[in-house]
Design an enzyme around this catalytic site. Sequence first.
Site, PDB file in Angstrom:
ATOM      1  N   HIS B  65      76.667  39.829  68.112  1.00  0.00           N
ATOM      2  CA  HIS B  65      76.447  41.252  67.906  1.00  0.00           C
ATOM      3  C   HIS B  65      75.882  41.481  66.516  1.00  0.00           C
ATOM      4  O   HIS B  65      76.522  41.120  65.521  1.00  0.00           O
ATOM      5  CB  HIS B  65      77.754  42.038  68.058  1.00  0.00           C
ATOM      6  CG  HIS B  65      78.296  42.034  69.459  1.00  0.00           C
ATOM      7  ND1 HIS B  65      77.956  42.986  70.388  1.00  0.00           N
ATOM      8  CD2 HIS B  65      79.116  41.160  70.089  1.00  0.00           C
ATOM      9  CE1 HIS B  65      78.570  42.708  71.541  1.00  0.00           C
ATOM     10  NE2 HIS B  65      79.277  41.602  71.383  1.00  0.00           N
ATOM     11  N   LEU B  66      74.667  42.028  66.480  1.00  0.00           N
ATOM     12  CA  LEU B  66      74.113  42.484  65.215  1.00  0.00           C
ATOM     13  C   LEU B  66      74.249  43.993  65.241  1.00  0.00           C
ATOM     14  O   LEU B  66      74.122  44.618  66.285  1.00  0.00           O
ATOM     15  CB  LEU B  66      72.651  42.066  65.095  1.00  0.00           C
ATOM     16  CG  LEU B  66      72.451  40.534  65.167  1.00  0.00           C
ATOM     17  CD1 LEU B  66      70.971  40.194  65.176  1.00  0.00           C
ATOM     18  CD2 LEU B  66      73.142  39.851  64.005  1.00  0.00           C
ATOM     19  N   ARG B  67      74.537  44.586  64.135  1.00  0.00           N
ATOM     20  CA  ARG B  67      74.879  45.999  64.164  1.00  0.00           C
ATOM     21  C   ARG B  67      73.703  46.915  63.824  1.00  0.00           C
ATOM     22  O   ARG B  67      73.884  48.080  63.500  1.00  0.00           O
ATOM     23  CB  ARG B  67      76.035  46.254  63.200  1.00  0.00           C
ATOM     24  CG  ARG B  67      77.272  45.408  63.470  1.00  0.00           C
ATOM     25  CD  ARG B  67      77.863  45.676  64.824  1.00  0.00           C
ATOM     26  NE  ARG B  67      79.183  45.057  64.981  1.00  0.00           N
ATOM     27  CZ  ARG B  67      79.794  44.899  66.150  1.00  0.00           C
ATOM     28  NH1 ARG B  67      79.199  45.270  67.262  1.00  0.00           N
ATOM     29  NH2 ARG B  67      80.995  44.344  66.203  1.00  0.00           N
ATOM     30  N   ASN B  97      74.582  46.625  72.426  1.00  0.00           N
ATOM     31  CA  ASN B  97      75.456  47.781  72.192  1.00  0.00           C
ATOM     32  C   ASN B  97      75.316  48.310  70.770  1.00  0.00           C
ATOM     33  O   ASN B  97      76.271  48.426  70.014  1.00  0.00           O
ATOM     34  CB  ASN B  97      76.923  47.450  72.513  1.00  0.00           C
ATOM     35  CG  ASN B  97      77.456  46.285  71.714  1.00  0.00           C
ATOM     36  OD1 ASN B  97      76.717  45.413  71.288  1.00  0.00           O
ATOM     37  ND2 ASN B  97      78.771  46.267  71.511  1.00  0.00           N
ATOM     38  N   ASP B 155      77.397  44.474  77.753  1.00  0.00           N
ATOM     39  CA  ASP B 155      78.537  43.897  77.035  1.00  0.00           C
ATOM     40  C   ASP B 155      79.158  44.842  76.028  1.00  0.00           C
ATOM     41  O   ASP B 155      78.454  45.581  75.339  1.00  0.00           O
ATOM     42  CB  ASP B 155      78.142  42.615  76.291  1.00  0.00           C
ATOM     43  CG  ASP B 155      79.337  41.981  75.571  1.00  0.00           C
ATOM     44  OD1 ASP B 155      79.271  41.809  74.341  1.00  0.00           O
ATOM     45  OD2 ASP B 155      80.346  41.696  76.234  1.00  0.00           O
ATOM     46  N   HIS B 182      80.319  41.386  81.017  1.00  0.00           N
ATOM     47  CA  HIS B 182      81.592  41.373  80.270  1.00  0.00           C
ATOM     48  C   HIS B 182      82.653  41.713  81.308  1.00  0.00           C
ATOM     49  O   HIS B 182      82.741  42.841  81.756  1.00  0.00           O
ATOM     50  CB  HIS B 182      81.513  42.426  79.156  1.00  0.00           C
ATOM     51  CG  HIS B 182      82.835  42.797  78.547  1.00  0.00           C
ATOM     52  ND1 HIS B 182      83.188  42.444  77.272  1.00  0.00           N
ATOM     53  CD2 HIS B 182      83.892  43.498  79.036  1.00  0.00           C
ATOM     54  CE1 HIS B 182      84.394  42.924  77.004  1.00  0.00           C
ATOM     55  NE2 HIS B 182      84.840  43.558  78.046  1.00  0.00           N
ATOM     56  N   ASP B 308      80.333  35.158  70.175  1.00  0.00           N
ATOM     57  CA  ASP B 308      80.630  36.589  70.267  1.00  0.00           C
ATOM     58  C   ASP B 308      80.878  37.146  68.862  1.00  0.00           C
ATOM     59  O   ASP B 308      81.784  37.951  68.630  1.00  0.00           O
ATOM     60  CB  ASP B 308      81.839  36.854  71.173  1.00  0.00           C
ATOM     61  CG  ASP B 308      81.925  38.321  71.607  1.00  0.00           C
ATOM     62  OD1 ASP B 308      82.900  38.682  72.282  1.00  0.00           O
ATOM     63  OD2 ASP B 308      81.020  39.102  71.243  1.00  0.00           O
ATOM     64  N   HIS B 312      83.021  43.545  61.621  1.00  0.00           N
ATOM     65  CA  HIS B 312      83.588  44.879  61.458  1.00  0.00           C
ATOM     66  C   HIS B 312      83.862  45.112  59.990  1.00  0.00           C
ATOM     67  O   HIS B 312      84.137  44.175  59.244  1.00  0.00           O
ATOM     68  CB  HIS B 312      84.889  45.026  62.247  1.00  0.00           C
ATOM     69  CG  HIS B 312      84.678  45.167  63.718  1.00  0.00           C
ATOM     70  ND1 HIS B 312      84.117  46.289  64.275  1.00  0.00           N
ATOM     71  CD2 HIS B 312      84.929  44.325  64.729  1.00  0.00           C
ATOM     72  CE1 HIS B 312      84.034  46.117  65.586  1.00  0.00           C
ATOM     73  NE2 HIS B 312      84.518  44.928  65.887  1.00  0.00           N
TER      74      HIS B 312
END
Lengths: 319, 428, 163
Positions: B65-67, B97, B155, B182, B308, B312
């Site tokens: 996940h890259l934000r 996402n 996901d 997912h 994954d 955060h």
Amino acid sequence: MAGPLGKDLLGLAPLSADQIRLVLDTAVPFREISERAIKKVPTLRGATIVNLFFEASTRTRISFEFAEKRLSADTVNVASANSSVSKGETLVDTARNLEAMKIDMVVIRHGASGAAQFLAERIESNVINAGDGTNEHPTQGLLDILTLRNHLGDLTGRRICIVGDVLHSRVARSNIWGLTKLGAEVAVCGPRSLLPNAIGEMGVTVFDRIEEAVEWADAFNVLRLQLERMQAGYIPSLREYNRVYGVTRARLEKAPRDILILHPGPMNRGVEIDSDVADGPHSVILDQVTNGVAVRMAVLYLLAGGKPELAEAAKKGVV
Amino acid sequence: MNRDLLLRGGRIVDPSQGMDAVGDVLLRDGRVEACGSSIGTPDGADVIDVSGLVVTPGMIDVHIHLREPGREDVETIATGAHSAAAGGFTGVCAMPNTKPVTDNQAVVGFVKRQGEAAGFARVYPYGAISVGQKGETLAEIAEMAGAGAVAFSDDGRPVESAQLMRTALEYARAFNVPIAEHCEDMTLARGGSMNEGIMSAKLGLKGIPPEAEEIYVIRDILLAKRTGGHIHLCHLSTKGSVELVRWGKDRGINVTSEVCSHHISLTEDAVEGYNTNAKMNPPLRTAADVEALQQGLADGTIDLLVTDHAPHHYDEKEREFADAPNGIVGLETALGINCTYLLHRGIMTMSQMVDAMSCKPAKVFHLPGGTLARGSLGDVTVFDPNRIWTVDPKAFKSKGRNTPYGGHQLTGQARLTVVGGRVVYRAD
Amino acid sequence: MADQIVELNAGTDNLVLVGIQRRGVQLAERIVRIIKAQEGVDIVSGALDITLYRDDLQTVGPRPVVGTTRLPWTLDDQNVVIVDDVLYTGRTVRAALDELADFGRPARIALAVLIDRGGRELPIHADVIGRKVEVNPGQRVDVFIEELDGRDEVLIADRDTEA
């Protein structure tokens, strides 16, 4: 320097049987104080205690307040919106602010399991868990155990059955941890949908029907059934719950021995417990309330450890 | 015109060519020019001595996940790609996402360009299965594929409607892209923040039962069977899931799957003390699950190793357990964890581990690379499987520091990462 | 001591003995028995635990155990005699006076101690003394009584030696 209970009271799971007994024994003289004309001793004079209640609770907060005031401490009540995510201060910032105000002790009730530990790890003040999520409610557990001990004597081998929604009950958990440590035999009775799936590994017997529990127990600790559980679909209706699991006089009359009745309150009369039981001859519910103040005074006394280093420093003329 | 790059004297492990021997790798114009022993040194080539180290086709993590776009304060495509390179990865697939969700060709293109501009690991965008990942209408899969999306997933969430998942599997067939799920039944998992078991009972936290995952695993395997589509199951975490995938593969159904490094190394015990850095979804489970997942990798039931990677912000994790967001970072610890818990414990051979981190990701997701055959992408991972090091989150290239492995000692570390013939990471 | 107490009180009317936990309690009970034997009168006695009124709770370290306080009737207009084993700094008696004040208003309060070892830090004096003893600050006075310790003995020891 930490007292015999350490810096905080977060639950009964971390305590040893000896520590639990110490609290119970210490509560005895404190109960006597509540019977005097002047119900006050100067023991915690000058100490500041904050009651930090993120969940509304009249009875627990009042009980703590009485305990604090009877020890001559200064009390501040803070009621706050639950959860760091909703508007308002995060629990971390609340902790830091309390620390900055040099509070001696914090009594915290919060909706998230682990919140008391979270706070305790971040401030130096003593932290007392007055109920965190569905984790523990140690002072309730202690006063329940004290009440049982007063009526049953040594609890080794005594049979205590917790009746009701164990899944969502921090009171049940504290009771289970505390009673098993003291050697009592603990059982739970309630619909399986309201018992933790791993209940079999928690050292307790499980009764699916209350009739079986009535045959077995020396005492019942009857838990409050909340309306939300029905709305969330765990049980079909409160009416059926009372018919199948309600503690009624008719059921108790079939018991081979007198069963002591406890309830942490507030009661849903007619749901988990009928009035003639709650007000009946074997109910010790009001004893629990009286013991509650004494137990909380004992906990405050034992946690507010002395600081011998201050005396040493004073002797050397430092300070 | 770049200079040639010669990686000399390493142990070349390339399962795609059945190769495991000491030799050299020569990279020219961004591609593998030669690979093997006695290549010789061309004039003007940069030479890096990698003797004592393992040299493999560039490793690819197909689930991170890259934000960016949306939460650049927590991770950008550049910092994530840098983190990947530092972990030995030459390619990553970024989940959609984001904010806004990557559900159209414009955002897909943006992600792709940002990855190229950063110049670290290659970034392959995922597209969403449904518009806004809401699970209602199919997103424009064809256009997104055309813009560079390599796979599709909602996901973070499951596709709750079996009908929509069926449609997605059927539609995606034409474009030869996997649909990744997912697996989580939201009604069973509702309110849960860790595995349901004795640990959750002790901590007073609501748990997520393994069945929440397994129900979707079997559902999607059956839909893949019906549609002939390719279902790829994300981050498997339970023993039951492994058994179900085995059932599917035995019947020739086009099902592939992945497992995260944390799920083959940690159990729910890591949550002790309400440690939010051990909170992720799906959660850490029991020792029996860990063992079954390790076995699944060893016998090929589970195809890929992933992380994954989910950064955060410190403040977000610094709160009550039930309120903390799910996810841990993983790019910079993956190789160390996989070597420590799989390679050195004899669960996977070197060849199997490299296969699961490099060759098979490329194959399953139809990506270039995953091999050091002549003419293929000049993406190479060089690592020391025996190097002992202690995890220090403060030293991460990722903006995220949320890991349960802080202070852990691992054996195995990336030393050199090469993308397109260019060194993008070199350990000190 | 029993004689002196009765004499001090000019009789046994309204006489109340309050023993300080722990050994003062047993000493008070013994005095009650002696007075009963000599005067044929039952004197009322009680127990007082002063732990919660100590002035050194903030610095003493681990929490001292709290004993029982048993004064089941009013002290108003009574002649209270506090009974303790050793009188030293006077702080224990000060705490006892504070605590008794919370129970009522005695007509008078007197103090009877088995051993007076001097070293007062507060203006407190004993009205009835079993024995005066000279010790220096480096020593302590240990009183052992049959009911709790299995023997009746008063020992003077150096501060660091084991009790």
